[in-house]
Design an enzyme around this catalytic site. Structure first.
Site, PDB file in Angstrom:
ATOM      1  N   ARG A 232      -0.169  -5.719  15.373  1.00  0.00           N
ATOM      2  CA  ARG A 232       0.137  -4.366  14.886  1.00  0.00           C
ATOM      3  C   ARG A 232      -1.113  -3.493  15.014  1.00  0.00           C
ATOM      4  NH1 ARG A 232       2.763  -5.845   9.107  1.00  0.00           N
ATOM      5  NH2 ARG A 232       1.077  -7.369   9.193  1.00  0.00           N
TER       6      ARG A 232
ATOM      7  N   THR B  21       0.851  -1.192   0.000  1.00  0.00           N
ATOM      8  CA  THR B  21       0.000   0.000   0.000  1.00  0.00           C
ATOM      9  C   THR B  21       0.888   1.243   0.000  1.00  0.00           C
ATOM     10  OG1 THR B  21      -1.653  -1.243   1.231  1.00  0.00           O
ATOM     11  CG2 THR B  21      -1.856   1.161   1.258  1.00  0.00           C
TER      12      THR B  21
ATOM     13  N   PHE C 194     -19.410  -3.186   8.636  1.00  0.00           N
ATOM     14  CA  PHE C 194     -18.557  -2.133   9.200  1.00  0.00           C
ATOM     15  C   PHE C 194     -19.363  -1.095   9.979  1.00  0.00           C
ATOM     16  CE2 PHE C 194     -15.366  -4.306   7.083  1.00  0.00           C
ATOM     17  CZ  PHE C 194     -14.157  -3.915   7.650  1.00  0.00           C
ATOM     18  N   LEU C 195     -20.451  -1.569  10.562  1.00  0.00           N
ATOM     19  CA  LEU C 195     -21.229  -0.708  11.458  1.00  0.00           C
ATOM     20  C   LEU C 195     -21.274  -1.362  12.837  1.00  0.00           C
ATOM     21  CD1 LEU C 195     -24.191   0.460   9.145  1.00  0.00           C
ATOM     22  CD2 LEU C 195     -22.193   1.780   9.881  1.00  0.00           C
TER      23      LEU C 195
ATOM     24  N   CYS D 127      -3.376  -2.126   9.144  1.00  0.00           N
ATOM     25  CA  CYS D 127      -3.603  -1.278   7.966  1.00  0.00           C
ATOM     26  C   CYS D 127      -4.339   0.037   8.250  1.00  0.00           C
ATOM     27  CB  CYS D 127      -4.350  -2.065   6.889  1.00  0.00           C
ATOM     28  SG  CYS D 127      -3.322  -3.348   6.155  1.00  0.00           S
TER      29      CYS D 127
HETATM   30  P1  NAD Z   1       4.333  -8.181   6.605  1.00  0.00           P
HETATM   31  O1  NAD Z   1       5.108  -7.351   7.538  1.00  0.00           O
HETATM   32  O2  NAD Z   1       3.510  -9.314   7.137  1.00  0.00           O
HETATM   33  O3  NAD Z   1       5.299  -8.805   5.513  1.00  0.00           O
HETATM   34  C1  NAD Z   1       6.256  -8.069   4.829  1.00  0.00           C
HETATM   35  C2  NAD Z   1       7.410  -8.997   4.505  1.00  0.00           C
HETATM   36  O4  NAD Z   1       8.305  -8.299   3.633  1.00  0.00           O
HETATM   37  C3  NAD Z   1       8.232  -9.409   5.740  1.00  0.00           C
HETATM   38  O5  NAD Z   1       8.368 -10.809   5.758  1.00  0.00           O
HETATM   39  C4  NAD Z   1       9.580  -8.706   5.524  1.00  0.00           C
HETATM   40  O6  NAD Z   1      10.666  -9.450   6.043  1.00  0.00           O
HETATM   41  C5  NAD Z   1       9.630  -8.610   4.015  1.00  0.00           C
HETATM   42  N1  NAD Z   1      10.493  -7.571   3.453  1.00  0.00           N
HETATM   43  C6  NAD Z   1      10.613  -6.259   3.802  1.00  0.00           C
HETATM   44  N2  NAD Z   1      11.483  -5.631   2.992  1.00  0.00           N
HETATM   45  C7  NAD Z   1      11.926  -6.555   2.111  1.00  0.00           C
HETATM   46  C8  NAD Z   1      12.826  -6.515   1.004  1.00  0.00           C
HETATM   47  N3  NAD Z   1      13.438  -5.392   0.644  1.00  0.00           N
HETATM   48  N4  NAD Z   1      13.047  -7.633   0.317  1.00  0.00           N
HETATM   49  C9  NAD Z   1      12.429  -8.787   0.668  1.00  0.00           C
HETATM   50  N5  NAD Z   1      11.565  -8.885   1.686  1.00  0.00           N
HETATM   51  C10 NAD Z   1      11.298  -7.784   2.388  1.00  0.00           C
HETATM   52  O7  NAD Z   1       3.425  -7.180   5.782  1.00  0.00           O
HETATM   53  P2  NAD Z   1       1.978  -7.456   5.182  1.00  0.00           P
HETATM   54  O8  NAD Z   1       0.960  -7.362   6.267  1.00  0.00           O
HETATM   55  O9  NAD Z   1       2.010  -8.659   4.329  1.00  0.00           O
HETATM   56  O10 NAD Z   1       1.788  -6.151   4.291  1.00  0.00           O
HETATM   57  C11 NAD Z   1       2.487  -5.973   3.078  1.00  0.00           C
HETATM   58  C12 NAD Z   1       1.867  -4.786   2.351  1.00  0.00           C
HETATM   59  O11 NAD Z   1       0.519  -5.097   2.002  1.00  0.00           O
HETATM   60  C13 NAD Z   1       1.801  -3.505   3.169  1.00  0.00           C
HETATM   61  O12 NAD Z   1       1.984  -2.397   2.333  1.00  0.00           O
HETATM   62  C14 NAD Z   1       0.386  -3.515   3.717  1.00  0.00           C
HETATM   63  O13 NAD Z   1      -0.096  -2.216   3.989  1.00  0.00           O
HETATM   64  C15 NAD Z   1      -0.366  -4.125   2.551  1.00  0.00           C
HETATM   65  N6  NAD Z   1      -1.594  -4.812   2.945  1.00  0.00           N
HETATM   66  C16 NAD Z   1      -1.620  -5.589   4.061  1.00  0.00           C
HETATM   67  C17 NAD Z   1      -2.797  -6.244   4.404  1.00  0.00           C
HETATM   68  C18 NAD Z   1      -2.870  -7.068   5.641  1.00  0.00           C
HETATM   69  O14 NAD Z   1      -3.992  -7.389   6.053  1.00  0.00           O
HETATM   70  N7  NAD Z   1      -1.777  -7.445   6.267  1.00  0.00           N
HETATM   71  C19 NAD Z   1      -3.942  -6.112   3.595  1.00  0.00           C
HETATM   72  C20 NAD Z   1      -3.859  -5.334   2.452  1.00  0.00           C
HETATM   73  C21 NAD Z   1      -2.683  -4.677   2.130  1.00  0.00           C
END
Ligand code: NAD
Length: 466
Positions: A362, A139, A284-285, A295
């Protein structure tokens, strides 16, 4: 064949970042028949994935990972394996974390490092038949796609390289149902400033769009999933606007719940009455302690920060955040209403993860509530079906019980923080027999039946419930 591209079953995919999003995406694409490598710069994570251990709790994901690994379609590598993956890949996803930076803006350093690594990998690759599609799932603020393109070009040592095209493919999965949401999304959004990568992404997602894959997860009749193709910046904004809208919806009903409490109206009945309006909807209410998680807080903050950069005010989003902060204070006030001073009082927090069916802490409201109670001298003991260990690590002052009744034993009050099924179905009489006067239950999610709670001998305080 479709659109002149390779058949869907031959796509090779790389996913940078093996977290909630990257791993769910990788495993689901492997399930659809693609050859997928998930890469991560956390060596411990890569090793544990190689041993078949999923580094977090996510229903259905372990089974899907193990099946697709056994089928030889999913593998894991450190980022030193990226050059090899980029050489053969049609699409490389970026799914790394974009946490909240200082001043609220999204911290893009992980995305930037992934982009540079892709660039360096391209520099060492032989000329490609088709450009590599770099699909950003992280994101990021509107406009970041151009930044990612620039960094990949820089990494490749040539900003004009024609070997890659960046698209935005925002992710909407919910932790706790990540596999289901990936295979049965409400829509797939892809933004690009060229037609060709949009077509590649449409082909990649064809099994999901047309629901042409075998699954026992969803018994509903198959319907086509909308594929929303748009420009890069709009796709990036769609993600922020979605989360900001959902957060606002929760803050809205919390505002209404506050007025209900004062006027004697029941917010549950109000939600039923307004939610049946198709323009509003029921979802969501849910009033209570407010939104949190990995997020909403950071995405709303990033959107406000992005607007600030252009000196654009965001009074609605500011209020969304202010109402949410007030809800956390309302928990404390409800405790004070019955316990008066909190110093020395024992308070049980039932549920610690930011939502049920995840171990993610988180942005979890439990962290804020535990910290506030600790600062007021209360003794807090928490329970969570899966996030207990992580919570004990994150909050050294918080005692963690192995079962809910252990947390309730001797407690003056309990707060339902996360509405796990186990907590919805607590043995209330047992809870009452274990707790101390005034035996207050603050239902932070309006998840329990107030009548049943009172009948069991507990005092009940919900949000806006008559
Ligand atoms: P997360 O922290 O669970 O996973 C991220 C992973 O990326 C980690 O394992 C980390 O070690 C790895 N990483 C970081 N930098 C790196 C690099 N340079 N090279 C290789 N690996 C690297 O994060 P997440 O919850 O999966 O979220 C990822 C993205 O998706 C974010 O931008 C988040 O906002 C978005 N997102 C998350 C969700 C959710 O519910 N978790 C939903 C929609 C969108």
């Amino acid at each position: 064949m479709s659109g002149g591209f390779v058949p869907v079953e031959n796509f090779e995919v790389g996913v940078i970042g093996a977290g909630y999003v990257g791993l769910a995406t990788g495993a689901c694409l492997a399930h659809l028949g693609y050859q997928v490598t998930c890469l991560d710069n956390d060596e411990e994570r890569v090793t544990s994935l190689g041993e078949g251990k999923i580094p977090f709790y996510e229903p259905d994901l372990d089974e899907l990972v193990s099946r697709t690994v056994s089928a030889g379609r999913l593998s894991f590598a450190g980022t030193d394996g990226l050059a090899g993956v980029v050489r053969g890949a049609d699409v490389v996803f970026i799914a790394v974390g974009t946490p909240q930076g200082e001043d609220g803006a999204a911290d893009l350093s992980n995305v930037a490092s992934a982009a540079r690594q892709i660039g360096r990998s391209l520099a060492g690759s032989p000329p490609r038949e088709r450009p590599l599609v770099v699909a950003n799932k992280s994101t990021v603020p509107a406009g970041s796609g151009d930044y990612v393109s620039m960094l990949i070009g820089e990494g490749a040592g040539n900003e004009d390289v024609a070997d890659f095209l960046v698209v935005s493919n925002p992710e909407f999965l919910r932790e706790g149902s990540a596999v289901y949401d990936t295979l049965f999304p409400d829509r797939i959004v892809v933004g690009a400033d060229a037609r060709e990568p949009l077509e590649t992404m449409r082909v990649l997602y064809e099994p999901i769009i047309g629901q042409t894959f075998p699954t026992q997860l969803d018994p509903r009749p198959k319907t086509a999933v909308p594929f929303v193709s748009t420009d890069l910046a709009s796709a990036e904004m769609i993600k922020y606007a979605s989360n900001a809208f959902l957060a606002t919806k929760i803050s809205f009903i919390n505002e209404i719940a506050g007025v209900c409490e004062l006027t004697g109206a029941d917010v549950g009945r109000v939600v039923n009455g307004i939610g049946l309006d198709g323009r509003i909807g029921m979802r969501f209410l849910n009033p209570g302690i407010g939104w949190g998680g990995s997020c909403f807080p950071k995405d709303v903050a990033a959107l406000r920060a992005a607007a600030r950069e252009y000196e654009h005010e965001t009074p609605l989003l500011d209020a969304t955040v202010a109402v949410n902060e007030r809800q956390r204070r309302r928990v404390i006030q409800k405790l004070q209403g019955e316990l008066h001073t909190l110093k020395g009082k024992r308070v049980a927090l039932l549920g610690l993860a930011f939502k049920p069916n995840t171990d993610d802490l988180r942005g979890a409201p439990s962290l804020e509530i535990a910290a506030a109670l600790g600062a007021m001298g209360a003794r807090t003991i928490g329970y969570d079906p899966v996030a207990g260990k992580a919570a004990a690590k994150a909050m050294p002052d918080l005692k963690v019980a192995f079962e809910p009744y252990g947390a309730l034993d001797g407690a003056h009050a309990a707060v339902v923080v996360t509405e796990w099924e186990e907590i919805r179905h607590l043995d209330l009489s047992r809870a009452a027999s274990l707790m101390r006067e005034p035996r207050l239950l603050v239902d932070g999610r309006n998840a329990l039946d107030p009548g049943a709670v009172r009948k069991a001998g507990l005092r009940y305080a919900g949000f806006g419930r008559g």
